[in-house]
Write a protein that holds these residues in place. Structure first.
Motif, PDB file in Angstrom:
ATOM      1  N   VAL A 232      -5.563  13.337   0.818  1.00 42.67           N
ATOM      2  CA  VAL A 232      -4.807  12.080   0.863  1.00 42.67           C
ATOM      3  C   VAL A 232      -5.331  11.125  -0.204  1.00 42.67           C
ATOM      4  O   VAL A 232      -6.516  10.773  -0.205  1.00 42.67           O
ATOM      5  CB  VAL A 232      -4.906  11.408   2.244  1.00 42.67           C
ATOM      6  CG1 VAL A 232      -4.049  10.136   2.273  1.00 42.67           C
ATOM      7  CG2 VAL A 232      -4.494  12.367   3.350  1.00 42.67           C
TER       8      VAL A 232
ATOM      9  N   SER B 240      -9.212  11.027   0.645  1.00 42.93           N
ATOM     10  CA  SER B 240      -9.664  11.581   1.922  1.00 42.93           C
ATOM     11  C   SER B 240      -9.340  13.066   1.970  1.00 42.93           C
ATOM     12  O   SER B 240      -8.252  13.483   1.581  1.00 42.93           O
ATOM     13  CB  SER B 240      -8.956  10.853   3.073  1.00 42.93           C
ATOM     14  OG  SER B 240      -9.150  11.540   4.288  1.00 42.93           O
TER      15      SER B 240
ATOM     16  N   HIS C 224       0.068  12.341   0.874  1.00 41.89           N
ATOM     17  CA  HIS C 224      -0.603  13.293   1.750  1.00 41.89           C
ATOM     18  C   HIS C 224      -0.173  14.717   1.387  1.00 41.89           C
ATOM     19  O   HIS C 224       0.985  15.091   1.572  1.00 41.89           O
ATOM     20  CB  HIS C 224      -0.231  13.015   3.208  1.00 41.89           C
ATOM     21  CG  HIS C 224      -0.524  11.619   3.660  1.00 41.89           C
ATOM     22  ND1 HIS C 224      -1.385  11.347   4.697  1.00 41.89           N
ATOM     23  CD2 HIS C 224      -0.053  10.405   3.228  1.00 41.89           C
ATOM     24  CE1 HIS C 224      -1.443  10.033   4.879  1.00 41.89           C
ATOM     25  NE2 HIS C 224      -0.642   9.448   3.996  1.00 41.89           N
TER      26      HIS C 224
ATOM     27  N   SER D 225      -4.879   7.362  -1.405  1.00 40.68           N
ATOM     28  CA  SER D 225      -4.368   6.085  -0.898  1.00 40.68           C
ATOM     29  C   SER D 225      -4.649   4.965  -1.896  1.00 40.68           C
ATOM     30  O   SER D 225      -5.718   4.929  -2.523  1.00 40.68           O
ATOM     31  CB  SER D 225      -5.028   5.742   0.443  1.00 40.68           C
ATOM     32  OG  SER D 225      -4.791   6.739   1.399  1.00 40.68           O
ATOM     33  N   TYR D 226      -3.672   4.055  -2.015  1.00 42.77           N
ATOM     34  CA  TYR D 226      -3.793   2.920  -2.910  1.00 42.77           C
ATOM     35  C   TYR D 226      -3.506   1.657  -2.098  1.00 42.77           C
ATOM     36  O   TYR D 226      -2.419   1.507  -1.541  1.00 42.77           O
ATOM     37  CB  TYR D 226      -2.821   3.065  -4.088  1.00 42.77           C
ATOM     38  CG  TYR D 226      -3.052   4.339  -4.868  1.00 42.77           C
ATOM     39  CD1 TYR D 226      -3.896   4.354  -5.970  1.00 42.77           C
ATOM     40  CD2 TYR D 226      -2.460   5.540  -4.468  1.00 42.77           C
ATOM     41  CE1 TYR D 226      -4.137   5.537  -6.666  1.00 42.77           C
ATOM     42  CE2 TYR D 226      -2.698   6.722  -5.162  1.00 42.77           C
ATOM     43  CZ  TYR D 226      -3.541   6.716  -6.257  1.00 42.77           C
ATOM     44  OH  TYR D 226      -3.789   7.884  -6.934  1.00 42.77           O
ATOM     45  N   ASP D 227      -4.480   0.769  -2.009  1.00 44.23           N
ATOM     46  CA  ASP D 227      -4.345  -0.395  -1.140  1.00 44.23           C
ATOM     47  C   ASP D 227      -3.593  -1.523  -1.831  1.00 44.23           C
ATOM     48  O   ASP D 227      -3.044  -1.356  -2.925  1.00 44.23           O
ATOM     49  CB  ASP D 227      -5.717  -0.846  -0.624  1.00 44.23           C
ATOM     50  CG  ASP D 227      -6.631  -1.364  -1.736  1.00 44.23           C
ATOM     51  OD1 ASP D 227      -6.132  -1.656  -2.856  1.00 44.23           O
ATOM     52  OD2 ASP D 227      -7.846  -1.499  -1.480  1.00 44.23           O
TER      53      ASP D 227
ATOM     54  N   PRO E  34       0.838  -1.215   0.000  1.00 44.20           N
ATOM     55  CA  PRO E  34       0.000   0.000   0.000  1.00 44.20           C
ATOM     56  C   PRO E  34       0.867   1.256   0.000  1.00 44.20           C
ATOM     57  O   PRO E  34       1.957   1.285   0.575  1.00 44.20           O
ATOM     58  CB  PRO E  34      -0.790  -0.119   1.308  1.00 44.20           C
ATOM     59  CG  PRO E  34      -0.772  -1.580   1.634  1.00 44.20           C
ATOM     60  CD  PRO E  34       0.575  -2.071   1.163  1.00 44.20           C
TER      61      PRO E  34
ATOM     62  N   GLU F  41      -8.012   2.799  -5.313  1.00 43.92           N
ATOM     63  CA  GLU F  41      -7.784   4.164  -4.839  1.00 43.92           C
ATOM     64  C   GLU F  41      -8.923   4.673  -3.963  1.00 43.92           C
ATOM     65  O   GLU F  41     -10.091   4.395  -4.208  1.00 43.92           O
ATOM     66  CB  GLU F  41      -7.624   5.083  -6.051  1.00 43.92           C
ATOM     67  CG  GLU F  41      -7.465   6.554  -5.728  1.00 43.92           C
ATOM     68  CD  GLU F  41      -7.540   7.421  -6.965  1.00 43.92           C
ATOM     69  OE1 GLU F  41      -8.638   7.933  -7.265  1.00 43.92           O
ATOM     70  OE2 GLU F  41      -6.502   7.564  -7.654  1.00 43.92           O
TER      71      GLU F  41
ATOM     72  N   SER G 299       0.410   5.780   0.087  1.00 46.60           N
ATOM     73  CA  SER G 299      -0.499   6.924   0.194  1.00 46.60           C
ATOM     74  C   SER G 299       0.287   8.219   0.052  1.00 46.60           C
ATOM     75  O   SER G 299       1.464   8.300   0.413  1.00 46.60           O
ATOM     76  CB  SER G 299      -1.262   6.906   1.515  1.00 46.60           C
ATOM     77  OG  SER G 299      -0.380   6.904   2.620  1.00 46.60           O
TER      78      SER G 299
END
Length: 464
Positions: A406, A418, A89, A408-410, A85, A415, A87
């Motif tokens: 933010v 936030s 920010h 985020s990519y798990d 993962p 995707e 992310s």
């Protein structure tokens, strides 16, 4: 007979698909990314440079402090591997000045790109980082260029209670690697930015106070064990510097002309280019490309037309990106069509105080993010986010627009987005409707920008 034949055919296809899904397979099981690595201790720049193979994009392993990718069992199917993962920010800095401070979390690794708009911002950025940095250590710190709105937070304010006498980020964290610009180029002078270089009296007089403070802060971090490299020590014409951050995740310092050339040599880049621009220093900016599986995320600092030209023409593998940090805070002088036509961004974030005439702009349309930039981006995506709202009439006014943004990519590469403040895209905000003209592309129905290769995107609220 034909009908029965079709029925049998579709029955077989249906059974195959059911078995495929029942075994937990999906699109991302087939996305794999391999990267070759060359071990290097980073003890000095000369040994580092000599270790790089003469391939178009040289890949080396991270320093000894960086965890390498997990080794895989030879019999293990590549389809079973999960991506590390990652992310990104974009930190809202709670000041009336535009500035970059971007934190990247890749597995257990902590990476910082620039440090904020002012010295006082150091504490805002640190408070944010401390939510995620568990061991007090940043594996990689990138300083894109020598302008205050990118390096001031590394310096911070004087504080006798702190070790080193300041509260800046170079003093607050253990840092493994500092990678920054090759030259200070402003006010008609070019200065070598390597840590071995000692400013002459002439250079000291011509350089800025914040740059000299930055050099002191960087020297402090080096004295505490940080390894330092300028861009030209890690790259050369046609060669990039690549580090594996985890399973299917990498970070590349993309070569561009102003890593190893001065502005006086600009015509070597293209004979038609004149020696002019908003700032020579902006084109010294580092360009960073992150990859997770098939996804790419691009950061170009304050690079403008000439540097963007070099990034495009020096990196044929650039291609479409899932995320792009708007160049130079969304200035009309950056994020040009030549770059955008190559990267075709699916989402854009501008670290700026929207509408603030902090650089003496005479027209609202040229404040960040500029109308020209919005128009250019609009043909690719309507997913445009901005950290902070400002005012053309009142330079001191500031408030979060999207706030901390933010992406985020798990482990599957999916995707989510936030925002700590408004969750609206820029085009839907009250600020935009009052201060900008809606591009024709954004007047179309919702879903205009959907594409077969886009993944579901969820906008979620920042927990804090």
């Amino acid at each position: 007979m034909k009908k029965k034949g079709f029925a049998v055919f579709f029955s077989i296809i249906g059974a195959f698909c059911f078995a495929f899904l029942a075994n937990g397979c999906n699109l991302f099981d087939f996305v794999t990314k391999s990267s070759s690595s060359v071990s290097d201790s980073h003890e000095n720049s000369s040994s580092l440079a000599s270790s790089l193979p003469s391939s178009e994009s040289s890949s080396i392993s991270a320093s000894e402090s960086v965890s390498s990718s997990p080794s895989s069992n030879a019999s293990e199917s590549s389809q079973e591997k999960k991506l590390t993962p990652i992310s990104f920010h974009f930190i809202e800095q709670n000041v009336q000045n535009s500035g970059d401070a971007i934190y990247v979390k890749a597995g257990d690794m902590d990476i910082l790109i620039d440090s904020g708009a002012t010295k006082a911002v150091a504490q805002t950025v640190k408070s944010y980082l401390d939510r995620f940095v568990q061991d007090g250590k940043l594996e990689y710190v990138f300083s894109t260029h020598a302008h205050q709105d990118h390096i001031a937070g590394f310096v911070g304010n004087s504080d006798k209670s702190k070790e080193g006498g300041r509260d800046g980020l170079f003093y607050a964290y253990k840092i493994d690697n500092i990678i920054d610009f090759s030259y200070f180029m402003d006010s008609g002078i070019t200065i070598d930015n390597s840590h071995e270089h000692v400013l002459s009296e002439k250079e000291s007089q011509a350089s800025t106070v914040i740059y000299k403070d930055y050099l002191k802060a960087r020297s402090y971090a080096i004295s505490k064990g940080a390894k330092h490299f300028i861009a030209k020590e890690l790259t050369s014409r046609g060669k990039n510097w690549k580090v594996t951050l985890g399973e299917g995740v990498s970070m590349t310092l993309l070569y561009q002309f102003y890593y190893d050339h001065t502005y006086a040599e600009t015509k070597e880049l293209d004979p038609s280019f004149a020696l002019s621009g908003f700032s020579n220093q902006n084109d010294c900016s580092l360009a960073l490309l992150f990859e997770q599986g098939a996804k790419k995320m691009l950061f170009t600092g304050d690079a403008e037309k000439y540097a963007e030209f070099s990034i495009v023409h020096s990196n044929s593998e650039l291609g479409p990106v899932s995320l792009f940090k708007a160049g130079h805070h969304g200035s009309p002088t950056a994020s040009g069509s030549e770059l955008l036509n190559v990267i075709k961004p699916q989402a854009v974030v501008a670290c700026c105080v929207a509408g603030n005439a902090e650089y003496g702009q005479k027209e609202k349309a040229t404040t960040f993010p500029g109308q020209d930039v919005i128009d250019r981006v609009s043909t690719f995506t309507d997913r445009f986010y901005v950290t902070t709202e400002g005012s053309f009439e009142d330079k001191k006014y500031h408030a979060p627009l999207n706030g901390n943004v933010v992406f985020s990519y798990d482990e599957k590469g999916e995707e989510s987005v936030s925002c700590s403040a408004s969750k609206e895209k820029l085009k839907d905000t009250a600020w935009f409707l009052e201060n900008r003209t809606m591009p024709a592309a954004w007047k179309k129905e919702e879903g205009t920008f959907s594409s077969s290769f886009l993944l579901p995107m969820e906008v979620i609220e920042d927990e804090d």
